[in-house]
Design a protein around this motif. Structure first.
Motif, PDB file in Angstrom:
ATOM      1  N   SER A  90       1.257   4.763  -1.586  1.00  0.00           N
ATOM      2  CA  SER A  90       1.157   6.208  -1.330  1.00  0.00           C
ATOM      3  C   SER A  90       0.071   6.516  -0.300  1.00  0.00           C
ATOM      4  N   ASN A  91      -0.768   5.519  -0.003  1.00  0.00           N
ATOM      5  CA  ASN A  91      -1.780   5.695   1.038  1.00  0.00           C
ATOM      6  C   ASN A  91      -1.436   4.918   2.309  1.00  0.00           C
ATOM      7  N   GLY A  92      -0.130   4.673   2.472  1.00  0.00           N
ATOM      8  CA  GLY A  92       0.358   4.143   3.750  1.00  0.00           C
ATOM      9  C   GLY A  92       0.276   2.634   3.928  1.00  0.00           C
ATOM     10  N   VAL A  93      -0.005   1.882   2.847  1.00  0.00           N
ATOM     11  CA  VAL A  93      -0.082   0.418   2.969  1.00  0.00           C
ATOM     12  C   VAL A  93       1.199  -0.183   2.400  1.00  0.00           C
ATOM     13  N   THR A  94       1.964  -0.860   3.240  1.00  0.00           N
ATOM     14  CA  THR A  94       3.187  -1.530   2.772  1.00  0.00           C
ATOM     15  C   THR A  94       2.808  -2.898   2.216  1.00  0.00           C
ATOM     16  N   LEU A  95       3.315  -3.196   1.011  1.00  0.00           N
ATOM     17  CA  LEU A  95       3.011  -4.473   0.369  1.00  0.00           C
ATOM     18  C   LEU A  95       4.260  -5.353   0.338  1.00  0.00           C
ATOM     19  N   LYS A  96       4.040  -6.664   0.241  1.00  0.00           N
ATOM     20  CA  LYS A  96       5.158  -7.612   0.103  1.00  0.00           C
ATOM     21  C   LYS A  96       4.821  -8.585  -1.004  1.00  0.00           C
ATOM     22  N   GLU A  97       5.860  -9.127  -1.640  1.00  0.00           N
ATOM     23  CA  GLU A  97       5.650 -10.073  -2.739  1.00  0.00           C
ATOM     24  C   GLU A  97       5.871 -11.499  -2.253  1.00  0.00           C
ATOM     25  N   GLU A  98       4.980 -12.399  -2.687  1.00  0.00           N
ATOM     26  CA  GLU A  98       5.134 -13.823  -2.384  1.00  0.00           C
ATOM     27  C   GLU A  98       5.269 -14.599  -3.688  1.00  0.00           C
ATOM     28  N   ASP A  99       5.189 -15.945  -3.617  1.00  0.00           N
ATOM     29  CA  ASP A  99       5.392 -16.774  -4.805  1.00  0.00           C
ATOM     30  C   ASP A  99       4.431 -16.404  -5.933  1.00  0.00           C
ATOM     31  N   HIS A 100       4.876 -16.641  -7.152  1.00  0.00           N
ATOM     32  CA  HIS A 100       4.086 -16.365  -8.369  1.00  0.00           C
ATOM     33  C   HIS A 100       3.679 -14.894  -8.485  1.00  0.00           C
ATOM     34  N   GLY A 101       4.472 -13.990  -7.894  1.00  0.00           N
ATOM     35  CA  GLY A 101       4.210 -12.556  -8.056  1.00  0.00           C
ATOM     36  C   GLY A 101       3.058 -11.991  -7.242  1.00  0.00           C
ATOM     37  N   ARG A 102       2.505 -12.793  -6.324  1.00  0.00           N
ATOM     38  CA  ARG A 102       1.331 -12.329  -5.571  1.00  0.00           C
ATOM     39  C   ARG A 102       1.716 -11.249  -4.558  1.00  0.00           C
ATOM     40  N   MET A 103       0.965 -10.155  -4.549  1.00  0.00           N
ATOM     41  CA  MET A 103       1.246  -9.031  -3.649  1.00  0.00           C
ATOM     42  C   MET A 103       0.222  -8.992  -2.507  1.00  0.00           C
ATOM     43  N   PHE A 104       0.726  -8.920  -1.279  1.00  0.00           N
ATOM     44  CA  PHE A 104      -0.125  -8.881  -0.082  1.00  0.00           C
ATOM     45  C   PHE A 104       0.252  -7.687   0.783  1.00  0.00           C
ATOM     46  N   PRO A 105      -0.694  -7.207   1.618  1.00  0.00           N
ATOM     47  CA  PRO A 105      -0.288  -6.205   2.617  1.00  0.00           C
ATOM     48  C   PRO A 105       0.655  -6.881   3.618  1.00  0.00           C
ATOM     49  N   ILE A 106       1.620  -6.141   4.112  1.00  0.00           N
ATOM     50  CA  ILE A 106       2.631  -6.727   5.008  1.00  0.00           C
ATOM     51  C   ILE A 106       1.996  -7.221   6.316  1.00  0.00           C
ATOM     52  N   THR A 107       0.802  -6.698   6.623  1.00  0.00           N
ATOM     53  CA  THR A 107       0.100  -7.125   7.847  1.00  0.00           C
ATOM     54  C   THR A 107      -0.540  -8.506   7.702  1.00  0.00           C
ATOM     55  N   ASP A 108      -0.632  -8.998   6.432  1.00  0.00           N
ATOM     56  CA  ASP A 108      -1.338 -10.262   6.160  1.00  0.00           C
ATOM     57  C   ASP A 108      -2.810 -10.202   6.538  1.00  0.00           C
ATOM     58  N   LYS A 109      -3.389  -9.011   6.502  1.00  0.00           N
ATOM     59  CA  LYS A 109      -4.806  -8.863   6.861  1.00  0.00           C
ATOM     60  C   LYS A 109      -5.551  -8.088   5.773  1.00  0.00           C
ATOM     61  N   SER A 110      -6.643  -8.685   5.271  1.00  0.00           N
ATOM     62  CA  SER A 110      -7.483  -7.998   4.281  1.00  0.00           C
ATOM     63  C   SER A 110      -8.020  -6.684   4.843  1.00  0.00           C
ATOM     64  N   ARG A 111      -8.256  -6.679   6.150  1.00  0.00           N
ATOM     65  CA  ARG A 111      -8.842  -5.467   6.765  1.00  0.00           C
ATOM     66  C   ARG A 111      -7.953  -4.240   6.556  1.00  0.00           C
ATOM     67  N   THR A 112      -6.643  -4.448   6.453  1.00  0.00           N
ATOM     68  CA  THR A 112      -5.711  -3.333   6.195  1.00  0.00           C
ATOM     69  C   THR A 112      -6.087  -2.634   4.888  1.00  0.00           C
ATOM     70  N   ILE A 113      -6.383  -3.441   3.844  1.00  0.00           N
ATOM     71  CA  ILE A 113      -6.754  -2.900   2.536  1.00  0.00           C
ATOM     72  C   ILE A 113      -8.115  -2.217   2.613  1.00  0.00           C
ATOM     73  N   LEU A 114      -9.069  -2.881   3.261  1.00  0.00           N
ATOM     74  CA  LEU A 114     -10.419  -2.319   3.372  1.00  0.00           C
ATOM     75  C   LEU A 114     -10.395  -0.989   4.132  1.00  0.00           C
ATOM     76  N   GLU A 115      -9.678  -0.954   5.246  1.00  0.00           N
ATOM     77  CA  GLU A 115      -9.619   0.284   6.049  1.00  0.00           C
ATOM     78  C   GLU A 115      -8.951   1.416   5.274  1.00  0.00           C
ATOM     79  N   ALA A 116      -7.940   1.068   4.469  1.00  0.00           N
ATOM     80  CA  ALA A 116      -7.285   2.094   3.639  1.00  0.00           C
ATOM     81  C   ALA A 116      -8.290   2.686   2.653  1.00  0.00           C
ATOM     82  N   LEU A 117      -9.054   1.829   1.968  1.00  0.00           N
ATOM     83  CA  LEU A 117     -10.034   2.302   0.981  1.00  0.00           C
ATOM     84  C   LEU A 117     -11.118   3.153   1.642  1.00  0.00           C
TER      85      LEU A 117
END
Length: 423
Positions: A90-117
């Motif tokens: 809802s804050n504009g970050v698209t997530l994707k699922e990988e093995d074992h249920g792990r969720m990552f930002p679609i950009t593959d960059k931690s900075r995407t999450i930090l900048e959103a926060l």
């Protein structure tokens, strides 16, 4: 003197979420961070890609937080991993699922999450103090009243949330500052130990680097106690290193190495490695017997090629006393039995893990019985809340620790705001 409703000490994962939660619930909030920027540890999580949470149900997530995960039940019923996903989406970050249920930002960059926060805090008008190390918390008659910074400034608040992390990865600023303030408020700190840490071994094959750099996929690694009973088993990948073993299966076993050594009062524990966990001993025996019948004229090395990685196979031959160049059919039956035993149950000793500074996560911390699990508030000091790794709970890598950080932050922020505004 500057006054707030809620002060958050520590601008990491749980601290930022606590600040956002408190501000969303109407509080005037500030974050106090000793580093020059927020989210230093967040940036390096998930290999720099930030594994924000895990797409599994509550029970399974809590099962993956083996260190006091039950403490988080009440928090999970107020805010869970699906809420974390909704929050980012809802804050504009698209997530994707990988093995074992792990969720990552679609950009593959931690900075995407930090900048959103940071963007959300900015929108909510949260004040941020960076390069502002805290000297101490201020108390008066069993209540928290604010914090004193090392430069002498005092900030007042009716609620303070301590989100300073543990002692793992100190280069990110996690140097255990919060423990002394918790003690000042009367809290017990359970012994700290490294978790999600590579395991050390002094075995000759480690010291002479026989297997160094060898990766084994989908093996079952177990920690055994002094009665030779399995304490825990993890079936994942691992790697041999110059100091011992590492990789996902190893990191998950590491806390159990510590606990078993402590419980058994020993300097080392026995590890058991099953290189083919999906094949029973009986099936493996039949498989090798077929190879002896069909390919027995080939050298042992060529006949058994592909059973396990070649370097591990040659190591197994050595341990079983088999000649790799002799025809397989000439191998003595007892040597074949030893080979099978080795592949299914290679036992070696481990003597601890790398120190807490090199671990990913801190085990131990503020005793959870002294914190209200519904609100994260101290049971001893009114208005004092704790979140994240400073508390005595710890999970496996794979989005479990960060889930705990977001959830405890969310709950603490919400309840701190309500308490502050009720005053």
């Amino acid at each position: 003197m500057t006054t707030y409703d809620v002060l958050v000490v520590g601008g990491g994962t749980s601290g930022m979420m606590a600040a956002i939660s408190a501000a969303e619930h109407g509080a005037k909030v500030a974050v106090i961070e000793k580093n020059s920027s927020l989210g230093r540890k967040l940036l390096v999580t998930g290999g720099g890609r930030c594994n924000v949470t895990n797409n599994r149900d509550k029970e399974e997530i809590i099962a993956h937080i083996p260190g006091n995960g039950r403490f988080l039940y009440s928090a999970f019923y107020q805010y869970d991993n699906y809420d974390i996903m909704d929050f980012f989406r809802s804050n504009g970050v698209t997530l994707k699922e990988e093995d074992h249920g792990r969720m990552f930002p679609i950009t593959d960059k931690s900075r995407t999450i930090l900048e959103a926060l940071i963007g959300i805090m900015d929108r909510l008008e949260v004040d941020i103090y960076t390069e502002a190390p805290v000297d101490t918390l201020l108390f008066d008659e069993g209540k928290v009243t604010g914090v004193q910074l090392q430069d002498g400034r005092n900030l007042q608040a009716s609620c303070v949330i301590v989100s300073t992390g543990g002692k793992a990865m100190p280069r990110t600023g996690s140097t255990g500052d919060g423990y002394k303030w918790a003690k000042k408020a009367g809290h017990t700190i359970t012994p700290l130990y490294p978790t999600e840490s590579p395991i050390l071994s002094d075995e000759p094959f480690i010291k002479d680097t026989t297997l160094q750099g060898l990766s084994l996929r989908d093996v079952a690694l177990s920690v055994l106690n002094k009665k030779n009973k399995k304490v825990v088993t993890h079936q994942m990948d691992m790697i041999f290193t110059h100091f011992g073993i590492s990789g996902p299966a190893v990191l998950r076993c590491s806390m159990f190495v510590h606990q078993t050594m402590k419980r058994d009062k020993t300097e080392e524990v026995t590890m058991s490695l099953d290189a083919l966990p999906n094949v029973s001993k009986g099936e493996l025996t039949q498989q090798i017997q077929r190879l002896i019948n069909n390919d027995g004229d080939k050298s042992a090395k060529n006949a058994l090629k592909g059973l396990v990685p070649e370097r591990y196979l040659l190591f197994a031959f050595d341990k079983a006393g088999l000649d790799e160049n002799a025809p397989l059919k000439q191998a003595a039956p007892d040597k074949i039995t030893q080979l099978i035993e080795f592949i299914k149950d290679f036992q070696f000793s481990a003597n601890g893990t790398q120190p807490i500074e090199k671990a990913f996560v801190t085990g131990g911390g503020i005793h959870t019985k002294e914190v209200n699990p519904k609100t994260m508030e101290s049971k001893f000091t009114q208005g004092l809340f704790f979140t994240g790794e400073i508390l005595d709970y710890n999970g496996y890598t794979g989005g479990y620790n960060i889930t705990g950080a977001f959830i405890t932050g969310r709950i603490a922020g919400m309840h701190a705001a309500k308490l502050a505004l009720s005053k």
